[in-house]
Scaffold this motif. Structure first.
Motif: not given
Length: 111
Positions: A17-22, A61-64, A105-107
DNA sequence: GATATGACCGCAA
DNA sequence: TTTGCGGCCATAT
């Protein structure tokens, strides 16, 4: 094949799931957990990232957190690295905060 | 086995 | 905005 342990299945799902963050977007711990099919398991995400081995290509780093803030302690090299990488991807990090309305990610793509 | 802690979340005051 | 509470799971002692 040996049956996979529940724990290994969960951490694997979270890693995916983390790796799927664009790039140019950020996701919340809860969002990643939800994407991994593990609702309410935000702590699991934090646990995985905290134990993430160096050399991992995972875009952690894309996870906050849900408040759009960086969880890492101020003054930490990891914190600076996270901010630098996010800005390099086009994410505005102001005062250690990120507008999830724009970079979540949902923006929406445009605003 | 029990307790405390942790890169958390959501709600309420 | 900050603080407190309960909930969820894994790890360390």
């Amino acid at each position: 094949m040996a049956a996979p342990s529940p724990t290994e299945t969960r951490d694997a799902q979270i890693l995916l799931a983390v790796a799927a963050i664009p790039s140019g977007r950020v996701a919340t711990y809860g969002g990643v957990a939800l994407a991994a099919g593990l609702p309410r398991q935000a702590r699991l995400v934090g646990r995985i990232l905290s134990r993430l081995p160096a050399g991992s290509t995972l875009p952690w780093h894309r996870v906050v957190n849900a408040q759009g803030r960086l969880s890492l302690p101020a003054g930490s090299a990891e914190r600076e690295t996270q901010i630098a990488r996010l800005r390099d991807e086009g994410v505005e990090v102001i005062g250690g905060r990120i507008d999830l309305r724009r970079f979540g990610i949902d923006a929406p793509a445009a605003l």
